[in-house]
Motif scaffolding. Structure first.
Motif, PDB file in Angstrom:
ATOM      1  N   ASP A  69      32.004   2.466  27.739  1.00 58.80           N
ATOM      2  CA  ASP A  69      33.053   2.079  26.802  1.00 58.80           C
ATOM      3  C   ASP A  69      33.538   3.289  26.006  1.00 58.80           C
ATOM      4  O   ASP A  69      33.831   3.185  24.818  1.00 58.80           O
ATOM      5  N   SER A  70      33.622   4.447  26.666  1.00 60.31           N
ATOM      6  CA  SER A  70      33.926   5.688  25.962  1.00 60.31           C
ATOM      7  C   SER A  70      35.280   5.655  25.253  1.00 60.31           C
ATOM      8  O   SER A  70      35.425   6.210  24.165  1.00 60.31           O
ATOM      9  N   ALA A  71      36.284   5.013  25.863  1.00 57.19           N
ATOM     10  CA  ALA A  71      37.609   4.969  25.244  1.00 57.19           C
ATOM     11  C   ALA A  71      37.566   4.255  23.897  1.00 57.19           C
ATOM     12  O   ALA A  71      38.199   4.687  22.929  1.00 57.19           O
ATOM     13  N   GLU A  72      36.804   3.177  23.838  1.00 54.61           N
ATOM     14  CA  GLU A  72      36.698   2.421  22.585  1.00 54.61           C
ATOM     15  C   GLU A  72      35.700   3.072  21.634  1.00 54.61           C
ATOM     16  O   GLU A  72      35.923   3.158  20.430  1.00 54.61           O
ATOM     17  N   ALA A  73      34.602   3.599  22.185  1.00 58.41           N
ATOM     18  CA  ALA A  73      33.562   4.202  21.345  1.00 58.41           C
ATOM     19  C   ALA A  73      34.036   5.485  20.681  1.00 58.41           C
ATOM     20  O   ALA A  73      33.634   5.793  19.561  1.00 58.41           O
ATOM     21  N   SER A  74      34.881   6.251  21.367  1.00 56.95           N
ATOM     22  CA  SER A  74      35.354   7.505  20.789  1.00 56.95           C
ATOM     23  C   SER A  74      36.232   7.276  19.567  1.00 56.95           C
ATOM     24  O   SER A  74      36.415   8.183  18.755  1.00 56.95           O
ATOM     25  N   ARG A  75      36.784   6.083  19.426  1.00 57.12           N
ATOM     26  CA  ARG A  75      37.548   5.736  18.225  1.00 57.12           C
ATOM     27  C   ARG A  75      36.671   5.004  17.211  1.00 57.12           C
ATOM     28  O   ARG A  75      36.889   5.103  16.010  1.00 57.12           O
ATOM     29  N   ARG A  76      35.685   4.274  17.709  1.00 65.54           N
ATOM     30  CA  ARG A  76      34.807   3.512  16.814  1.00 65.54           C
ATOM     31  C   ARG A  76      33.819   4.402  16.085  1.00 65.54           C
ATOM     32  O   ARG A  76      33.393   4.080  14.977  1.00 65.54           O
ATOM     33  N   PHE A  77      33.453   5.538  16.686  1.00 71.01           N
ATOM     34  CA  PHE A  77      32.484   6.447  16.083  1.00 71.01           C
ATOM     35  C   PHE A  77      33.131   7.811  15.819  1.00 71.01           C
ATOM     36  O   PHE A  77      32.965   8.746  16.607  1.00 71.01           O
ATOM     37  N   PRO A  78      33.897   7.961  14.729  1.00 68.87           N
ATOM     38  CA  PRO A  78      34.416   9.286  14.402  1.00 68.87           C
ATOM     39  C   PRO A  78      33.266  10.236  14.087  1.00 68.87           C
ATOM     40  O   PRO A  78      32.217   9.818  13.595  1.00 68.87           O
ATOM     41  N   LEU A  79      33.477  11.513  14.382  1.00 74.15           N
ATOM     42  CA  LEU A  79      32.416  12.506  14.257  1.00 74.15           C
ATOM     43  C   LEU A  79      32.654  13.414  13.057  1.00 74.15           C
ATOM     44  O   LEU A  79      33.766  13.930  12.870  1.00 74.15           O
ATOM     45  N   GLY A  80      31.614  13.609  12.287  1.00 74.56           N
ATOM     46  CA  GLY A  80      31.622  14.652  11.272  1.00 74.56           C
ATOM     47  C   GLY A  80      30.914  15.876  11.834  1.00 74.56           C
ATOM     48  O   GLY A  80      29.900  15.742  12.500  1.00 74.56           O
ATOM     49  N   VAL A  81      31.458  17.049  11.589  1.00 72.72           N
ATOM     50  CA  VAL A  81      30.892  18.280  12.137  1.00 72.72           C
ATOM     51  C   VAL A  81      30.505  19.189  10.981  1.00 72.72           C
ATOM     52  O   VAL A  81      31.376  19.739  10.294  1.00 72.72           O
ATOM     53  N   LEU A  82      29.198  19.332  10.744  1.00 75.64           N
ATOM     54  CA  LEU A  82      28.693  20.209   9.694  1.00 75.64           C
ATOM     55  C   LEU A  82      28.201  21.498  10.357  1.00 75.64           C
ATOM     56  O   LEU A  82      27.245  21.468  11.134  1.00 75.64           O
ATOM     57  N   PRO A  83      28.837  22.638  10.088  1.00 77.22           N
ATOM     58  CA  PRO A  83      28.494  23.893  10.791  1.00 77.22           C
ATOM     59  C   PRO A  83      27.176  24.483  10.295  1.00 77.22           C
ATOM     60  O   PRO A  83      27.140  25.383   9.468  1.00 77.22           O
ATOM     61  N   LEU A  84      26.080  23.992  10.849  1.00 78.00           N
ATOM     62  CA  LEU A  84      24.751  24.419  10.425  1.00 78.00           C
ATOM     63  C   LEU A  84      24.004  25.190  11.502  1.00 78.00           C
ATOM     64  O   LEU A  84      22.821  25.501  11.330  1.00 78.00           O
ATOM     65  N   GLY A  85      24.663  25.493  12.614  1.00 83.09           N
ATOM     66  CA  GLY A  85      23.989  26.179  13.713  1.00 83.09           C
ATOM     67  C   GLY A  85      24.191  27.680  13.679  1.00 83.09           C
ATOM     68  O   GLY A  85      24.892  28.224  12.815  1.00 83.09           O
ATOM     69  N   HIS A  86      23.575  28.333  14.653  1.00 86.20           N
ATOM     70  CA  HIS A  86      23.741  29.781  14.775  1.00 86.20           C
ATOM     71  C   HIS A  86      25.145  30.125  15.255  1.00 86.20           C
ATOM     72  O   HIS A  86      25.739  31.117  14.836  1.00 86.20           O
ATOM     73  N   THR A  87      25.696  29.304  16.165  1.00 86.09           N
ATOM     74  CA  THR A  87      27.088  29.448  16.592  1.00 86.09           C
ATOM     75  C   THR A  87      27.830  28.163  16.265  1.00 86.09           C
ATOM     76  O   THR A  87      27.344  27.067  16.538  1.00 86.09           O
ATOM     77  N   ASN A  88      29.026  28.302  15.688  1.00 91.14           N
ATOM     78  CA  ASN A  88      29.821  27.148  15.252  1.00 91.14           C
ATOM     79  C   ASN A  88      31.282  27.389  15.632  1.00 91.14           C
ATOM     80  O   ASN A  88      32.159  27.470  14.770  1.00 91.14           O
ATOM     81  N   THR A  89      31.529  27.525  16.937  1.00 92.22           N
ATOM     82  CA  THR A  89      32.846  27.932  17.412  1.00 92.22           C
ATOM     83  C   THR A  89      33.925  26.919  17.052  1.00 92.22           C
ATOM     84  O   THR A  89      34.960  27.264  16.472  1.00 92.22           O
ATOM     85  N   ALA A  90      33.698  25.652  17.390  1.00 96.27           N
ATOM     86  CA  ALA A  90      34.705  24.630  17.109  1.00 96.27           C
ATOM     87  C   ALA A  90      34.882  24.434  15.611  1.00 96.27           C
ATOM     88  O   ALA A  90      36.007  24.310  15.119  1.00 96.27           O
ATOM     89  N   ALA A  91      33.775  24.414  14.863  1.00 96.34           N
ATOM     90  CA  ALA A  91      33.858  24.218  13.418  1.00 96.34           C
ATOM     91  C   ALA A  91      34.601  25.366  12.746  1.00 96.34           C
ATOM     92  O   ALA A  91      35.341  25.155  11.779  1.00 96.34           O
ATOM     93  N   SER A  92      34.432  26.585  13.264  1.00 96.68           N
ATOM     94  CA  SER A  92      35.131  27.721  12.665  1.00 96.68           C
ATOM     95  C   SER A  92      36.637  27.602  12.854  1.00 96.68           C
ATOM     96  O   SER A  92      37.417  27.990  11.987  1.00 96.68           O
ATOM     97  N   ALA A  93      37.059  27.039  13.995  1.00 97.88           N
ATOM     98  CA  ALA A  93      38.490  26.827  14.219  1.00 97.88           C
ATOM     99  C   ALA A  93      39.018  25.695  13.349  1.00 97.88           C
ATOM    100  O   ALA A  93      40.159  25.732  12.885  1.00 97.88           O
ATOM    101  N   VAL A  94      38.187  24.691  13.105  1.00 92.50           N
ATOM    102  CA  VAL A  94      38.610  23.549  12.289  1.00 92.50           C
ATOM    103  C   VAL A  94      38.708  23.934  10.819  1.00 92.50           C
ATOM    104  O   VAL A  94      39.667  23.590  10.123  1.00 92.50           O
ATOM    105  N   TRP A  95      37.702  24.676  10.339  1.00 87.01           N
ATOM    106  CA  TRP A  95      37.618  24.970   8.903  1.00 87.01           C
ATOM    107  C   TRP A  95      38.069  26.363   8.525  1.00 87.01           C
ATOM    108  O   TRP A  95      38.115  26.707   7.348  1.00 87.01           O
ATOM    109  N   GLY A  96      38.391  27.198   9.524  1.00 87.43           N
ATOM    110  CA  GLY A  96      39.004  28.472   9.218  1.00 87.43           C
ATOM    111  C   GLY A  96      38.084  29.543   8.691  1.00 87.43           C
ATOM    112  O   GLY A  96      38.487  30.336   7.853  1.00 87.43           O
ATOM    113  N   PHE A  97      36.836  29.588   9.142  1.00 86.96           N
ATOM    114  CA  PHE A  97      35.949  30.677   8.714  1.00 86.96           C
ATOM    115  C   PHE A  97      35.571  31.532   9.910  1.00 86.96           C
ATOM    116  O   PHE A  97      35.611  31.104  11.054  1.00 86.96           O
TER     117      PHE A  97
END
Length: 446
Positions: free
Chosen positions: A143-171
């Motif tokens: 049910d990925s089509a429905e689940a991808s809207r039912r479960f929005p994702l929060g991304v907290l950049p806490l890893g050693h590499t945070n490529t996507a988060a850096s593009a989202v938050w501009g650091f």
């Protein structure tokens, strides 16, 4: 007063002590100023989060239930401490029900997302690897089509590499406490926007009976000698802060991916037309309607609750693109650097949401240029590219050696996670998931 006079006199007579004391004083002053600003920032955001938590709820309105998938090993164990200090207080003050799940082994986040339920959002507290596992588990669901809207994702950049988060938050480099707190406040404020995802499917071998499952990533596939060298950094720990530079010096004598040759078949990018969206149009036209009783014809028709998104409002049946689906071939030879990126990287921000960037580095590089390029990437994060193509879907078939001298399989990185180098098909899935993020990403150096 006499002691202060004597102390100043000592500094005047000893230039080395004077310089040392000045440096310590400047460092201490900057550290105190930074901590004061962090405390003021957290105080302001805590007050805002508390205001959200004190808002009266409508009768029957359910509480927001947030499930946090926390990687305790992120950033060498420091990620958990940063989460507890900058993120957790804001979630609790906002009146949310917070369930924290600490991942204990590789693949656990993916397995949890395949059965995730009874939550209103999922927060990824980790780096690129944890986010890729969550995306893979979410988009492999039936049910990925429905689940991808039912479960929005929060991304907290806490890893050693945070490529996507850096593009989202501009650091750039490593996130500051401000970025962690703002990423948490996007969850509190319930600000959402879609995120493009890359689908990577290994091509089945003749001996395989079951087709391989795809994996999903947000940012980049990296196959290069620079990637292999970076994986060796921890071996040279005795060089302290110089280890990230010295690893390129020592790696020129190692068996790394000097030859990333491949045959590539790709199509031109298409934003959507009657050809590539024909399946969607057919599915919409043949969508099953609920059976109706004879007496339901006499009842007033209810207004539809679902509001169409901008994507759904477009009538692709009237859009004609003669170039859609046409394939091209290209050969990549003697390069030591090949990457495929979505627009969720700081190096490919201008790439359209429906396309990928295929980048190759210089060919037949010398040891000197390899070290120079490696140091440049570590120092200024500038990557030298000899050719770039903007493509739609592509198929990558490696033609170089896929094994090391020791007989081990060569590896590439998909969002910082290691996979064997093998033939694969890659395509982008625009707006595949929803994330908590600013509507207009602040692409600025931090």
């Amino acid at each position: 007063m006499s002691r202060l006079t004597r102390f100043i006199g000592v500094l005047k007579r000893n230039p080395k002590k004077s310089i040392f004391f000045t440096a310590v004083l400047a460092y201490g002053s900057n550290f105190i100023k930074q901590k004061y600003e962090e405390k003021q920032m957290m105080r302001s955001l805590c007050e805002e989060a508390m205001a959200y938590g004190e808002e009266p709820k409508h009768l029957g309105e359910a509480d927001r239930h947030i499930t946090v998938l926390l990687n305790p090993a992120a950033k060498g164990g420091k990620g958990k401490a940063e989460f507890d200090h900058y993120c957790a207080p804001l979630l609790h003050l906002a009146g949310m029900k917070v369930a924290i799940v600490r991942t204990e082994h590789e693949g656990q986040a993916r397995d949890l997302m395949e059965i995730m339920d009874n939550t209103t959002a999922v927060v990824v507290a980790g780096g690129d690897g944890t986010l890729a596992e969550v995306l893979t588990g979410l988009l492999r669901r039936s049910d990925s089509a429905e689940a991808s809207r039912r479960f929005p994702l929060g991304v907290l950049p806490l890893g050693h590499t945070n490529t996507a988060a850096s593009a989202v938050w501009g650091f750039r480099n490593h996130p500051k406490p401000l970025h962690l707190a703002e990423a948490t406040m996007a969850i509190v404020r319930n600000i959402r926007r879609p995120l493009d995802v890359m689908e990577v499917t290994p091509l089945p071998e003749s001996t395989q009976e079951v087709a391989p499952k795809p994996v999903y990533a947000a940012s980049v596939i990296e196959w290069s000698a620079y990637r292999d060298a970076a994986e060796r950094k921890d071996i040279y720990w005795y060089w302290a802060f110089l280890k990230k530079y010295m690893t390129y010096v020592f790696s020129i004598y190692k068996d790394i991916s000097w030859d990333c040759s491949a045959e590539i078949e790709y199509s031109d990018p298409c934003s959507g037309c009657s050809r590539c969206r024909s399946q969607d149009i057919t599915a919409q036209s043949k969508s099953p309607e609920k059976p109706q009783r004879w007496w339901m014809a006499y009842l007033p028709k209810a207004k539809p609750v679902h509001q169409k998104t901008e994507e759904e409002k477009i009538d692709y049946s009237v859009i004609v693109n003669e170039e859609c689906g046409k394939t091209h071939t290209a050969s990549v030879k003697n390069t030591s650097d090949l990457s495929i990126q979505t627009r969720n990287t700081l190096h490919s921000l201008e790439v359209p949401s429906y396309a990928l960037s295929l980048k190759t580095g210089p060919v037949d590089i010398s040891a000197f240029h390899f070290i120079k390029e490696g140091w440049s990437r570590e120092w200024s994060h500038v990557i030298t590219t000899s050719e770039e193509k903007i493509v739609g879907e592509l198929t990558l078939k490696p033609t170089g050696s896929l094994k090391t001298k020791e007989g081990k399989e060569r590896e590439l990185n998909i969002d910082s996670e290691a996979f064997e180098v093998r033939p694969m098909s890659i395509k982008v899935k625009p707006s595949a998931v929803m994330i908590f993020a600013p509507r207009t990403p602040p692409f600025a150096a931090g």
